[in-house]
Design an enzyme around this catalytic site. Sequence first.
Site, PDB file in Angstrom:
ATOM      1  N   PHE A 163      12.136 -29.317 -16.521  1.00 21.68           N
ATOM      2  CA  PHE A 163      13.120 -28.238 -16.347  1.00 21.68           C
ATOM      3  C   PHE A 163      12.607 -27.081 -15.506  1.00 21.68           C
ATOM      4  CE2 PHE A 163      13.125 -24.070 -18.414  1.00 21.68           C
ATOM      5  CZ  PHE A 163      11.919 -24.063 -19.088  1.00 21.68           C
ATOM      6  N   LYS A 164      11.283 -26.964 -15.335  1.00 22.44           N
ATOM      7  CA  LYS A 164      10.753 -25.876 -14.518  1.00 22.44           C
ATOM      8  C   LYS A 164      11.312 -25.918 -13.089  1.00 22.44           C
ATOM      9  CE  LYS A 164       7.638 -24.485 -17.689  1.00 22.44           C
ATOM     10  NZ  LYS A 164       7.864 -25.456 -18.771  1.00 22.44           N
ATOM     11  N   ASP A 165      11.699 -27.122 -12.641  1.00 23.21           N
ATOM     12  CA  ASP A 165      12.279 -27.240 -11.302  1.00 23.21           C
ATOM     13  C   ASP A 165      13.548 -26.413 -11.154  1.00 23.21           C
ATOM     14  OD1 ASP A 165      10.421 -29.117 -10.287  1.00 23.21           O
ATOM     15  OD2 ASP A 165      11.511 -30.773 -11.218  1.00 23.21           O
TER      16      ASP A 165
ATOM     17  N   LEU B 295      12.008 -23.049 -10.354  1.00 22.35           N
ATOM     18  CA  LEU B 295      10.961 -22.991  -9.329  1.00 22.35           C
ATOM     19  C   LEU B 295      11.398 -23.554  -7.992  1.00 22.35           C
ATOM     20  CD1 LEU B 295       7.892 -23.531 -11.587  1.00 22.35           C
ATOM     21  CD2 LEU B 295       8.268 -21.599 -10.044  1.00 22.35           C
TER      22      LEU B 295
END
Length: 495
Positions: free
Chosen positions: A111-113, A116
């Site tokens: 989920f960091k995508d 980011l």
Amino acid sequence: MDLFYRSTRSNHDAVKASQAILKGLADDGGLYVPESVPRLDKSFEALSEMTYQETAYEVMKLFLTDFTESELKDCINKAYDSKFDTEQIAPIVEAEGTYYLELFHGATIAFKDMALSILPHLLITSAKKNNVKNEIVILTATSGDTGKAALAGFADVKGTKIIVFYPKNGVSPIQEKQMITQKGENTLVVGITGNFDDAQTGVKQLFGDKELAERMNQAGFQFSSANSINIGRLVPQIVYYVYSYSQLLKMGKVEKGEKINVVVPTGNFGNILAAYFAKHMGIPIAKLICASNENKVLYDFFETGIYDRNRAFVLTSSPSMDILISSNLERLIYLTAGADADKNVAFMNSLATSGRYEITADMREHMKDFYGNYASEQETTNTIKTLFEKTGYVIDTHTAVAACVLEKYKKETGDETKTIVASTASPFKFTRSVMNAIDIKYDTMGDFALVDELSKIAKIKVPNAIEEIRTASILHDTVCEKEDMKAVVMRFLGI
Ligand SMILES: *Cc1c(COP(=O)(O)O)cnc(C)c1O
């Protein structure tokens, strides 16, 4: 009118969004918080007709008020494109009556995508708007997923460099391989001999090092943070909670205005804080369910009002949640203390000196929409296995922590409100833990054989992010002690 951001640690110092994004952390060590949470200015009907990108614009324009329409749309369109393997960007999958919001369809399958992939564009735009001439050096500590997502976002982006520190023995083999095979002249990946909190503490020290900042400035560099404390990460994460509600509406799964619950597998408290902001923007979220693994500081906190990091650090199968200091919680502390920086500073000083603090009854009252619980390693494993056997749907270990906590919540309260579970990683990112949960017989297989086997039993194609690292060569092999982080940074920058 511009929305201003204030530090959680001082009562003056209000900055615009682009300045807050550039700085990451305020000079006084505080986190930036918007002076108020804007209300959505579009109806649910209108929102339910929008694409992810259109929704992103509607949400982000209200927070990043000093960005022009074309600047913001440009950032959004560069971020949410074919790097994602589905046009919906964040699709919802229903399994056993629960809605899994899949936040792992970006470049690094976690989920960091979601944040980011847009942060580099927000940063560069912010730098231009503020006439910054220095090259931006992103410095970040990662428990696994942030690092790769930040590397993927910043690699070869002109005017930036990125340095990532990770705990050498605290990330999964696939996470490590993803990072140490990172291409890009402007990237540096370093393992440290310590845990995630050591890496994070070391990075915070470097950010606060005035002498280093001066040297860097002379050489034409300045630090910025890609960690989840940056509002340039927090704001894009609000988008998918708005989007998921409007999708449920569109799919006819909820009535207009019907309340839902949200469960978030939590580490640094960033993702669940985004859900809290979505609620305050007008999304009818009833309970914010905070799911922890065996590092259950947050569960204890919501139970007792006492935050206490003095405990053994446990390495679990959900490493991105192996955290004892949840940085973003400071924002909730500040807000529930009545946006009073002095009160917040007292709590944070207590945390720094004794590792604990206790909030007031009044503050607890303001947190009553939160519910905390946790899943043991065994419970996490059972959740993966049971869901797979009943439905064929395979979830990763972090998502399983959330699914398990949802079961506990329902048993405890009888609350049957429709619920979204934030599904934060693809099962392909934690293949061994996931496959062993389904059947321990898989443990004898090699990493990539396991990947193929998962693809077979889950009937999902192996994601590109995994295909790429099958054969990639290792480009980063630096390992250092936590005391040597500064020297490593200086060497990389040639200063
Ligand atoms: C980072 C991460 C989390 C925790 O999110 P926070 O915003 O730090 O609470 C959960 N799951 C996965 C897979 C992650 O990468």
